[in-house]
Design a protein around this motif. Structure first.
Motif, PDB file in Angstrom:
ATOM      1  N   SER A 173       0.827  -1.217   0.000  1.00 23.30           N
ATOM      2  CA  SER A 173       0.000   0.000   0.000  1.00 23.30           C
ATOM      3  C   SER A 173       0.858   1.263   0.000  1.00 23.30           C
ATOM      4  O   SER A 173       0.469   2.284  -0.583  1.00 23.30           O
ATOM      5  CB  SER A 173      -0.935   0.011   1.210  1.00 23.30           C
ATOM      6  N   VAL A 174       2.014   1.194   0.661  1.00 27.88           N
ATOM      7  CA  VAL A 174       2.910   2.357   0.707  1.00 27.88           C
ATOM      8  C   VAL A 174       3.523   2.577  -0.667  1.00 27.88           C
ATOM      9  O   VAL A 174       3.579   3.705  -1.171  1.00 27.88           O
ATOM     10  CB  VAL A 174       4.008   2.166   1.771  1.00 27.88           C
ATOM     11  N   LYS A 175       3.967   1.505  -1.305  1.00 25.49           N
ATOM     12  CA  LYS A 175       4.512   1.632  -2.661  1.00 25.49           C
ATOM     13  C   LYS A 175       3.439   2.161  -3.614  1.00 25.49           C
ATOM     14  O   LYS A 175       3.708   3.038  -4.438  1.00 25.49           O
ATOM     15  CB  LYS A 175       5.023   0.284  -3.157  1.00 25.49           C
ATOM     16  N   ASP A 176       2.223   1.640  -3.492  1.00 21.86           N
ATOM     17  CA  ASP A 176       1.135   2.054  -4.378  1.00 21.86           C
ATOM     18  C   ASP A 176       0.830   3.549  -4.251  1.00 21.86           C
ATOM     19  O   ASP A 176       0.417   4.187  -5.231  1.00 21.86           O
ATOM     20  CB  ASP A 176      -0.133   1.254  -4.064  1.00 21.86           C
ATOM     21  N   ALA A 177       1.045   4.101  -3.055  1.00 19.40           N
ATOM     22  CA  ALA A 177       0.788   5.526  -2.843  1.00 19.40           C
ATOM     23  C   ALA A 177       1.742   6.397  -3.658  1.00 19.40           C
ATOM     24  O   ALA A 177       1.396   7.520  -4.061  1.00 19.40           O
ATOM     25  CB  ALA A 177       0.910   5.865  -1.355  1.00 19.40           C
ATOM     26  N   PHE A 178       2.952   5.878  -3.914  1.00 26.67           N
ATOM     27  CA  PHE A 178       3.935   6.618  -4.702  1.00 26.67           C
ATOM     28  C   PHE A 178       3.715   6.494  -6.209  1.00 26.67           C
ATOM     29  O   PHE A 178       4.135   7.355  -6.978  1.00 26.67           O
ATOM     30  CB  PHE A 178       5.354   6.117  -4.388  1.00 26.67           C
ATOM     31  N   MET A 179       3.106   5.392  -6.636  1.00 30.61           N
ATOM     32  CA  MET A 179       3.121   5.031  -8.046  1.00 30.61           C
ATOM     33  C   MET A 179       2.468   6.028  -9.006  1.00 30.61           C
ATOM     34  O   MET A 179       3.007   6.253 -10.105  1.00 30.61           O
ATOM     35  CB  MET A 179       2.515   3.644  -8.234  1.00 30.61           C
ATOM     36  N   PRO A 180       1.314   6.640  -8.693  1.00 31.06           N
ATOM     37  CA  PRO A 180       0.761   7.619  -9.644  1.00 31.06           C
ATOM     38  C   PRO A 180       1.735   8.745  -9.963  1.00 31.06           C
ATOM     39  O   PRO A 180       1.903   9.132 -11.136  1.00 31.06           O
ATOM     40  CB  PRO A 180      -0.488   8.142  -8.925  1.00 31.06           C
ATOM     41  N   LEU A 181       2.410   9.259  -8.934  1.00 27.37           N
ATOM     42  CA  LEU A 181       3.395  10.320  -9.150  1.00 27.37           C
ATOM     43  C   LEU A 181       4.614   9.782  -9.896  1.00 27.37           C
ATOM     44  O   LEU A 181       5.128  10.435 -10.812  1.00 27.37           O
ATOM     45  CB  LEU A 181       3.820  10.919  -7.808  1.00 27.37           C
ATOM     46  N   VAL A 182       5.071   8.602  -9.515  1.00 23.88           N
ATOM     47  CA  VAL A 182       6.238   8.006 -10.174  1.00 23.88           C
ATOM     48  C   VAL A 182       5.982   7.808 -11.659  1.00 23.88           C
ATOM     49  O   VAL A 182       6.833   8.128 -12.504  1.00 23.88           O
ATOM     50  CB  VAL A 182       6.604   6.660  -9.507  1.00 23.88           C
ATOM     51  N   VAL A 215       1.610  17.319  -4.062  1.00 26.40           N
ATOM     52  CA  VAL A 215       1.089  17.691  -2.744  1.00 26.40           C
ATOM     53  C   VAL A 215       0.235  16.566  -2.171  1.00 26.40           C
ATOM     54  O   VAL A 215       0.334  16.220  -0.986  1.00 26.40           O
ATOM     55  CB  VAL A 215       0.279  19.001  -2.831  1.00 26.40           C
ATOM     56  N   ASN A 216      -0.609  15.976  -3.011  1.00 26.57           N
ATOM     57  CA  ASN A 216      -1.477  14.887  -2.549  1.00 26.57           C
ATOM     58  C   ASN A 216      -0.669  13.649  -2.146  1.00 26.57           C
ATOM     59  O   ASN A 216      -0.983  12.987  -1.148  1.00 26.57           O
ATOM     60  CB  ASN A 216      -2.485  14.520  -3.644  1.00 26.57           C
ATOM     61  N   THR A 217       0.367  13.349  -2.935  1.00 26.34           N
ATOM     62  CA  THR A 217       1.220  12.195  -2.609  1.00 26.34           C
ATOM     63  C   THR A 217       1.949  12.422  -1.298  1.00 26.34           C
ATOM     64  O   THR A 217       2.000  11.539  -0.435  1.00 26.34           O
ATOM     65  CB  THR A 217       2.243  11.945  -3.732  1.00 26.34           C
ATOM     66  N   GLN A 218       2.512  13.632  -1.146  1.00 23.11           N
ATOM     67  CA  GLN A 218       3.204  13.948   0.096  1.00 23.11           C
ATOM     68  C   GLN A 218       2.252  13.853   1.283  1.00 23.11           C
ATOM     69  O   GLN A 218       2.607  13.298   2.337  1.00 23.11           O
ATOM     70  CB  GLN A 218       3.804  15.364   0.035  1.00 23.11           C
ATOM     71  N   ALA A 219       1.040  14.374   1.120  1.00 23.46           N
ATOM     72  CA  ALA A 219       0.064  14.351   2.207  1.00 23.46           C
ATOM     73  C   ALA A 219      -0.289  12.920   2.597  1.00 23.46           C
ATOM     74  O   ALA A 219      -0.399  12.588   3.785  1.00 23.46           O
ATOM     75  CB  ALA A 219      -1.193  15.119   1.804  1.00 23.46           C
ATOM     76  N   GLU A 220      -0.463  12.055   1.592  1.00 22.37           N
ATOM     77  CA  GLU A 220      -0.817  10.656   1.862  1.00 22.37           C
ATOM     78  C   GLU A 220       0.324   9.926   2.574  1.00 22.37           C
ATOM     79  O   GLU A 220       0.092   9.188   3.537  1.00 22.37           O
ATOM     80  CB  GLU A 220      -1.167   9.947   0.555  1.00 22.37           C
ATOM     81  N   ILE A 221       1.548  10.140   2.094  1.00 20.45           N
ATOM     82  CA  ILE A 221       2.706   9.487   2.710  1.00 20.45           C
ATOM     83  C   ILE A 221       2.941  10.028   4.119  1.00 20.45           C
ATOM     84  O   ILE A 221       3.231   9.265   5.056  1.00 20.45           O
ATOM     85  CB  ILE A 221       3.963   9.684   1.846  1.00 20.45           C
TER      86      ILE A 221
END
Length: 237
Positions: free
Chosen positions: A140-149, A211-217
């Motif tokens: 789930s943590v990796k998946d949170a990065f993937m849209p931005l990546v 911003v959304n990715t940072q907020a989620e992480i």
């Protein structure tokens, strides 16, 4: 190499880390499904408790050996004193037999403590590896990065920029392939507040996603009001 995410299963610690990673991922997903909580800090605490609970038998044996050693030492020293200065084979064998008898009397093995440490140390090192590289084990943590990546990988110059930033956080092009998504995840996972701000300034067209990715992480990493991914200097700032 494809980055930390692809290299965690290498070496003799790899299989142990992989097993611990499965446990860590299961705990994170269980907390999410039962209570709707996605929190890395809480998962690490529960994960550590589970691992140390599994190691209790070894810990108990080691503590037992330590207590027995305190009782045995005077008797062992007495045997050593008895044969002090005697180097003939008969005396050496007699000393070994009497020493073994002392260990047998207290029901412990001379190598018992060493064996327990040899079992525990790889587990503890693998435990650190899992905690240090959370995205490699918690899907789930990796998946949170993937849209931005994925967006960054589609932009010209992003590989060069990420390579430059990666070098500042210890992820260099000599060891990692910066054309791979895994390496981007590795770099982003090391970001502090300043790096997120710089990334947003570098790619304003992705500002909202960044911003959304940072907020989620940050939400995943925040435990008791403290972002466990940030260094003390960042927290003070």
């Amino acid at each position: 190499m494809l980055g930390l995410l692809a290299t965690q299963n290498t070496g003799f610690l790899g299989p142990i880390a992989k097993l611990l990673g499965v446990i860590m991922n299961a705990i994170f997903n269980l907390m999410d499904s039962l209570f709707g909580i996605q929190n890395i800090g809480l998962s690490i605490i529960l994960f550590t408790i589970v691992v140390y609970t599994c190691m209790l038998p070894l810990t108990y044996k080691q503590q037992k050996f330590s207590k027995m050693s305190a009782k045995m030492n005077p008797e062992i020293k007495a045997v050593q004193k008895k044969y002090a200065g005697k180097q003939d084979q008969a005396s050496m064998m007699a000393m070994q037999e009497e020493t073994k008898a002392v260990y047998a009397k207290y029901g412990v093995s001379p190598s018992g403590s060493c064996v327990q440490l040899l079992i525990q140390m790889p587990i503890l090192f693998a435990l650190y590896r899992v905690i240090y590289s959370v995205p490699a084990y918690i899907s789930s943590v990796k998946d949170a990065f993937m849209p931005l990546v994925n967006k960054l990988l589609s932009i010209d110059g992003a590989v060069e920029y990420t390579t430059e930033v990666g070098a500042t956080v210890g992820i260099t092009a000599k060891k990692y392939d910066f054309t791979q998504a895994n390496t981007f995840v590795d770099v982003l996972n090391k970001f502090q507040a300043a790096e997120w701000t710089n990334l947003s300034a570098k790619y304003p067209e992705l500002s909202d996603l960044i911003v959304n990715t940072q907020a989620e992480i940050d939400q995943m990493n925040t435990f008791l009001g403290i972002n466990i991914a940030y260094s003390p200097s960042n927290l003070l700032k």
